[in-house]
Scaffold this motif. Structure first.
Motif, short mmCIF file in Angstrom:
data_model
loop_
_atom_site.label_atom_id
_atom_site.label_comp_id
_atom_site.label_asym_id
_atom_site.label_seq_id
_atom_site.Cartn_x
_atom_site.Cartn_y
_atom_site.Cartn_z
N ARG A 18 1.41 -5.45 -5.79
CA ARG A 18 2.53 -5.76 -4.89
C ARG A 18 3.63 -4.71 -4.95
N HIS A 19 3.70 -4.01 -6.09
CA HIS A 19 4.79 -3.08 -6.31
C HIS A 19 4.32 -1.62 -6.24
N MET A 20 3.48 -1.33 -5.27
CA MET A 20 3.04 0.05 -5.05
C MET A 20 2.99 0.33 -3.56
N ASN A 21 3.14 1.59 -3.21
CA ASN A 21 3.02 2.02 -1.82
C ASN A 21 1.56 2.24 -1.45
N ASP B 79 -9.52 -0.18 11.00
CA ASP B 79 -9.62 -0.09 9.55
C ASP B 79 -8.85 1.11 9.05
N MET B 80 -7.95 0.88 8.13
CA MET B 80 -7.17 1.94 7.50
C MET B 80 -7.60 2.02 6.04
N VAL B 81 -8.33 3.08 5.69
CA VAL B 81 -8.88 3.21 4.35
C VAL B 81 -8.09 4.29 3.63
N GLY B 82 -7.12 3.86 2.81
CA GLY B 82 -6.25 4.82 2.14
C GLY B 82 -6.14 4.56 0.65
N ASN B 83 -5.13 5.17 0.04
CA ASN B 83 -4.86 5.03 -1.40
C ASN B 83 -3.38 4.78 -1.61
N ASN B 84 -3.00 4.59 -2.87
CA ASN B 84 -1.57 4.44 -3.18
C ASN B 84 -0.92 5.80 -3.43
N THR B 85 -1.63 6.87 -3.16
CA THR B 85 -1.09 8.23 -3.25
C THR B 85 -1.29 8.92 -1.91
N PRO B 86 -0.39 9.80 -1.53
CA PRO B 86 -0.50 10.44 -0.21
C PRO B 86 -1.48 11.60 -0.16
N GLY C 110 -3.14 11.22 28.24
CA GLY C 110 -4.16 12.02 27.59
C GLY C 110 -3.61 12.98 26.55
N GLU C 111 -2.39 12.73 26.08
CA GLU C 111 -1.77 13.58 25.07
C GLU C 111 -2.12 13.05 23.67
N ARG C 112 -2.53 13.94 22.80
CA ARG C 112 -2.91 13.55 21.45
C ARG C 112 -1.80 13.92 20.46
N TYR C 113 -1.63 13.05 19.48
CA TYR C 113 -0.68 13.28 18.39
C TYR C 113 -1.41 13.05 17.07
N TRP C 114 -1.12 13.88 16.11
CA TRP C 114 -1.64 13.67 14.76
C TRP C 114 -0.68 12.74 14.02
N VAL C 115 -1.22 11.88 13.16
CA VAL C 115 -0.39 10.85 12.55
C VAL C 115 -0.81 10.60 11.11
N LYS C 116 0.18 10.40 10.25
CA LYS C 116 -0.04 9.90 8.89
C LYS C 116 0.67 8.56 8.76
N TRP C 117 -0.02 7.60 8.14
CA TRP C 117 0.50 6.25 7.99
C TRP C 117 1.00 6.03 6.57
N HIS C 118 2.15 5.37 6.47
CA HIS C 118 2.77 5.05 5.18
C HIS C 118 3.03 3.54 5.12
N PHE C 119 2.78 2.96 3.95
CA PHE C 119 3.03 1.53 3.72
C PHE C 119 3.92 1.43 2.49
N LYS C 120 5.21 1.22 2.72
CA LYS C 120 6.20 1.25 1.65
C LYS C 120 6.50 -0.18 1.17
N THR C 121 6.26 -0.42 -0.10
CA THR C 121 6.45 -1.76 -0.63
C THR C 121 7.90 -2.20 -0.52
N LEU C 122 8.12 -3.40 -0.02
CA LEU C 122 9.45 -3.98 0.07
C LEU C 122 9.82 -4.74 -1.21
N GLN C 123 8.89 -4.77 -2.16
CA GLN C 123 9.18 -5.38 -3.46
C GLN C 123 9.79 -4.36 -4.42
#
Length: 487
Positions: free
Chosen positions: A192-195, A126-133, A209-222
């Motif tokens: 449809r027209h928002m990230n 589950d990825m619980v995010g917003n349209n703002t970073p 066993g190596e950990r990485y911190w990550v931020k996910w982005h979903f960029k609208t192709l519309q």
């Protein structure tokens, strides 16, 4: 609102509260401690304030689709989904406004929830995010206070600009998100027209066993499309459900919206020396430091058959992370790991995870039994305790996540002390072109106009600290002389 004599805040048990600004954490960067009963009380009470709609993100729309892996990140994670390019899984997405109730207008100036449920072969992600970073607050102890300020006045039952700006002007960490919200991107033309963004920092871990911190982005192709206040008001006057209708109708026409999925990845140790706290929800990681990498494509291609069953009962949990994925010391994320499932248990019942829209597409083996609205066979006569001698499911150390390094004394650390809440907000303002800056100033002036002058002056000081031109132009639009503002 008139000022009242000082009164000491207490818990519901009458115990005086020494610090209502900062969660109790292990070290200044967290994680949050479970012993912070004050945080737990606030979040648990907050989750039970409304029946039956969601306390936040009540108004929304959803659709099913698929996620396809297009970029190789297998060196960062053992998650099977990312084991090879071309892997796919089904997805359910729910988009929503934040503050409005079920009957509110879709076109309100408000962040948009961007929640995704990936039905992977190793369980739901589950990825619980917003349209703002970014977000308005960085400490979860302030989350319910923030939402209260955006809801309705206890006396009038009306949305109240004074409440909003009083909170924001007393919470400088909100400036980055406020600048985003009142920019030209503050009202998406449709879903449809928002990230979308994870906003939170999550983690990945690999076979070593190596950990990485990550931020996910979903960029609208519309492409990005937005509305002005005037356009939004005109739509709301004729169609309160405009965004919900647009998403449904586009999919029904076969116009399936897509988003390019990207990640920013930071090696675990770099968090210790990076210029900003990478777990601060009010900050972004500059792309020049951690360039986004393409990892996949998200497509929505099927409408729900029943809105209540599949959208209203959808339940997302940021703690749902398959092996190879995890959370981070982000204080807001840590509180949401508790808060989200707690809200679901209250709102739709203890067995919410077994509902069709929430049920994983892989086998489930737990010892959860009984409870309200148990609607399946309740595991028949299978053993309901563990360990046992009857071949019941058992834990498997092969899926163990690498240990998280924790350092620091347990205390309520002042999250505002020594924190730069202005540079990134100023950078965002300076990135805007002349038209975007003009829209921002106009939107802010309109929202601040009915607010008491002393709050206007306090907020202008924040704008000025981010960028002198920013603050001066808002002041001029409100008819406030900069000589009145203490910088």
């Amino acid at each position: 609102m008139s000022k009242c004599p000082f009164v000491t805040m207490t818990t519901t048990a009458g115990v005086p509260v020494a610090d209502n600004q900062n969660s109790q954490t292990a070290g200044a960067r967290g994680p949050v401690l479970m012993q912070d009963y004050q945080l737990m009380e606030k979040m648990a009470h907050f989750n039970r304030e409304r029946v039956p709609e969601r306390v936040v993100h009540a108004k929304g729309a959803g659709a099913f689709g698929k996620f396809t892996v297009t970029g190789d990140i297998s060196r960062y994670t053992v998650a099977k989904l990312f084991g090879k390019v071309g892997n796919q899984c089904e997805v359910f997405a729910r988009f929503s406004t934040v503050a409005g109730e079920q009957g509110s207008a879709d076109t309100a100036r408000d962040p948009r929830g961007f929640a995704l449920k990936f039905y992977t072969e190793e369980g739901n992600w589950d990825m619980v995010g917003n349209n703002t970073p970014v977000f308005f607050v960085r400490d979860p102890l302030k989350f319910s206070d923030f939402i209260h300020s955006q809801k309705r006045h206890p006396a009038t039952g009306l949305r109240d600009n004074t409440m909003q700006w009083d909170f924001w002007s007393l919470s400088p960490e909100s400036l980055h998100q406020v600048t985003t919200l009142f920019s030209d991107r503050g009202i998406p033309a449709d879903y449809r027209h928002m990230n979308g963004y994870s906003s939170h920092t999550y983690s990945l871990w690999n076979a070593n066993g190596e950990r990485y911190w990550v931020k996910w982005h979903f960029k609208t192709l519309q492409g990005i499309k937005t509305l002005t206040d005037a356009e939004a008001a005109k739509i709301a006057s004729t169609d309160l459900d405009f965004h919900r209708r647009d998403l449904h109708d586009a999919i029904a026409r076969g116009e399936f919206p897509q988003w390019k999925v990207q990640v920013q990845i930071m090696p675990e140790r770099e968090a210790d020396t990076y210029a900003i706290n990478p777990f601060d929800l009010t900050k972004v990681w500059p792309h020049k430091d951690y360039p986004p990498m393409d990892v996949g494509v998200l497509e929505l291609n099927r409408n729900p058959q029943n809105y209540f069953a599949e959208v209203e009962q959808a339940a997302f949990e940021p703690g749902n992370t398959p092996p190879g994925m995890g959370v981070s010391p982000d204080k807001m994320l840590q509180a949401r790991i508790l808060s989200y499932p707690d809200a679901h248990r209250y709102r739709i019942g203890i067995n919410y995870a077994a509902l069709s829209v929430n049920k994983p597409h892989c086998p489930v083996h737990t010892y959860h039994r009984d409870g309200q609205t148990r609607f399946d066979g309740n595991y028949d006569g299978a053993v309901n305790y563990q360990p046992n001698s009857f071949d019941g499911p058992a834990d498997n150390a092969a899926y163990k996540e690498p240990p998280l390094r924790v350092d620091g004394d347990a205390d309520r650390y002042d999250h505002r002390a020594g924190n730069d809440d202005y540079t990134q907000a100023g950078n965002l303002y300076r990135l805007m072109n002349a038209d975007q800056q003009a829209q921002l100033i106009g939107n802010l002036a309109g929202a601040l106009a009915p607010v008491p002058r002393f709050i206007q002056i306090r907020q202008i000081a924040h704008f000025y600290r981010a960028d002198p031109d920013y603050g001066s132009r808002v002041a001029a639009a409100l008819g406030v002389a900069m000589a009145e503002v203490s910088i």
